[in-house]
Design a protein around this motif. Structure first.
Motif, PDB file in Angstrom:
ATOM      1  N   MET A 145      49.835  38.975  31.256  1.00 61.63           N
ATOM      2  CA  MET A 145      50.923  39.936  31.340  1.00 61.63           C
ATOM      3  C   MET A 145      50.345  41.317  31.629  1.00 61.63           C
ATOM      4  O   MET A 145      49.216  41.613  31.235  1.00 61.63           O
ATOM      5  N   GLU A 146      51.138  42.138  32.300  1.00 62.04           N
ATOM      6  CA  GLU A 146      50.722  43.514  32.558  1.00 62.04           C
ATOM      7  C   GLU A 146      51.135  44.378  31.368  1.00 62.04           C
ATOM      8  O   GLU A 146      52.175  44.144  30.749  1.00 62.04           O
ATOM      9  N   SER A 147      50.306  45.359  31.057  1.00 60.57           N
ATOM     10  CA  SER A 147      50.589  46.265  29.948  1.00 60.57           C
ATOM     11  C   SER A 147      50.073  47.659  30.295  1.00 60.57           C
ATOM     12  O   SER A 147      49.307  47.811  31.249  1.00 60.57           O
ATOM     13  N   PRO A 148      50.444  48.664  29.510  1.00 63.89           N
ATOM     14  CA  PRO A 148      49.942  50.017  29.761  1.00 63.89           C
ATOM     15  C   PRO A 148      48.425  50.153  29.615  1.00 63.89           C
ATOM     16  O   PRO A 148      47.852  51.135  30.048  1.00 63.89           O
ATOM     17  N   ILE A 149      47.775  49.154  29.008  1.00 63.46           N
ATOM     18  CA  ILE A 149      46.320  49.213  28.868  1.00 63.46           C
ATOM     19  C   ILE A 149      45.626  48.193  29.770  1.00 63.46           C
ATOM     20  O   ILE A 149      44.451  47.904  29.591  1.00 63.46           O
ATOM     21  N   GLY A 150      46.371  47.659  30.736  1.00 61.27           N
ATOM     22  CA  GLY A 150      45.803  46.711  31.684  1.00 61.27           C
ATOM     23  C   GLY A 150      46.356  45.315  31.492  1.00 61.27           C
ATOM     24  O   GLY A 150      47.227  45.071  30.653  1.00 61.27           O
ATOM     25  N   THR A 151      45.831  44.400  32.287  1.00 57.31           N
ATOM     26  CA  THR A 151      46.278  43.012  32.224  1.00 57.31           C
ATOM     27  C   THR A 151      45.768  42.356  30.941  1.00 57.31           C
ATOM     28  O   THR A 151      44.620  42.558  30.544  1.00 57.31           O
ATOM     29  N   LEU A 152      46.632  41.568  30.312  1.00 57.64           N
ATOM     30  CA  LEU A 152      46.283  40.822  29.105  1.00 57.64           C
ATOM     31  C   LEU A 152      46.464  39.341  29.396  1.00 57.64           C
ATOM     32  O   LEU A 152      47.412  38.946  30.065  1.00 57.64           O
ATOM     33  N   THR A 153      45.559  38.532  28.888  1.00 63.22           N
ATOM     34  CA  THR A 153      45.675  37.079  29.002  1.00 63.22           C
ATOM     35  C   THR A 153      45.933  36.514  27.615  1.00 63.22           C
ATOM     36  O   THR A 153      45.190  36.804  26.669  1.00 63.22           O
ATOM     37  N   LEU A 154      46.989  35.726  27.488  1.00 63.35           N
ATOM     38  CA  LEU A 154      47.348  35.083  26.225  1.00 63.35           C
ATOM     39  C   LEU A 154      46.935  33.622  26.271  1.00 63.35           C
ATOM     40  O   LEU A 154      47.101  32.955  27.295  1.00 63.35           O
ATOM     41  N   VAL A 155      46.419  33.136  25.144  1.00 66.31           N
ATOM     42  CA  VAL A 155      45.966  31.753  25.036  1.00 66.31           C
ATOM     43  C   VAL A 155      46.566  31.172  23.758  1.00 66.31           C
ATOM     44  O   VAL A 155      46.633  31.862  22.732  1.00 66.31           O
ATOM     45  N   ALA A 156      46.981  29.924  23.824  1.00 64.66           N
ATOM     46  CA  ALA A 156      47.560  29.286  22.635  1.00 64.66           C
ATOM     47  C   ALA A 156      47.099  27.844  22.518  1.00 64.66           C
ATOM     48  O   ALA A 156      46.720  27.209  23.503  1.00 64.66           O
ATOM     49  N   THR A 157      47.151  27.370  21.288  1.00 57.64           N
ATOM     50  CA  THR A 157      47.001  25.944  21.008  1.00 57.64           C
ATOM     51  C   THR A 157      48.398  25.449  20.652  1.00 57.64           C
ATOM     52  O   THR A 157      49.358  26.222  20.671  1.00 57.64           O
ATOM     53  N   ASP A 158      48.518  24.185  20.281  1.00 56.32           N
ATOM     54  CA  ASP A 158      49.841  23.681  19.882  1.00 56.32           C
ATOM     55  C   ASP A 158      50.332  24.361  18.601  1.00 56.32           C
ATOM     56  O   ASP A 158      51.500  24.316  18.300  1.00 56.32           O
TER      57      ASP A 158
END
Length: 160
Positions: free
Chosen positions: A1-14
């Motif tokens: 996702m884009e944010s005011p502090i740059g691109t963020l990558t989210l990771v999840a497990t089940d």
């Protein structure tokens, strides 16, 4: 996702959100694969933006000054010491800061200031678990996995 502090990558497990990384997948993919390998996770990485709808919504609300705390299922993996530090971080109020020493005292290990810094550095969910709210005892903005400029922006956003 884009944010005011740059691109963020989210990771999840089940079980829930497990990582928030600074940068896009091209920058963070190797780190994610290493994290998975260390935990014997032999799975394919699947991009599923819909899965992260609520996390993205809450992060956007935070960046717009409309949210001060997060309510998301998380799967934070770390040592018991790291988890105890991360629990304390979640109790630091929005817009406030604490020193590494204060966090060390809060977990009943007043001499563990450097270990607190290390646990902060290993925080898999920065912003959501607000390690940016921890500063030097002299008030200096020090140490942040995403870089000091990002930490400054987050503290400014919160009015700290």
């Amino acid at each position: 996702m884009e944010s005011p502090i740059g691109t963020l990558t989210l990771v999840a497990t089940d079980k829930g959100l497990s990582q928030l990384l600074f940068g896009d997948f091209n920058e963070t993919g190797a780190k994610i694969r290493t994290w998975m390998a260390k935990r014997n996770m032999r799975r394919e990485i699947i991009r599923d933006d819909a899965y992260f709808t609520e996390a993205t919504k809450q992060l956007q609300e935070y960046f717009h000054g409309e949210r001060q705390a997060f309510n998301l299922p998380v799967d934070m993996q770390g040592t018991s010491f790291q988890k105890s530090v991360w629990e304390v971080l979640q109790r630091i109020p929005y817009g406030e800061t604490q020193s590494y020493k204060q966090v060390a005292v809060a977990i009943h290990s007043p001499k563990a200031v450097r270990a607190i810094g290390s646990a902060n550095n290993k925080n898999p969910l920065p912003i959501i678990v607000p390690c940016h709210r921890v500063i030097g005892s002299n008030g200096a903005i020090v140490g942040y996995g995403g870089g000091i400029e990002k930490k400054k922006k987050l503290l400014e956003l919160e009015g700290a």
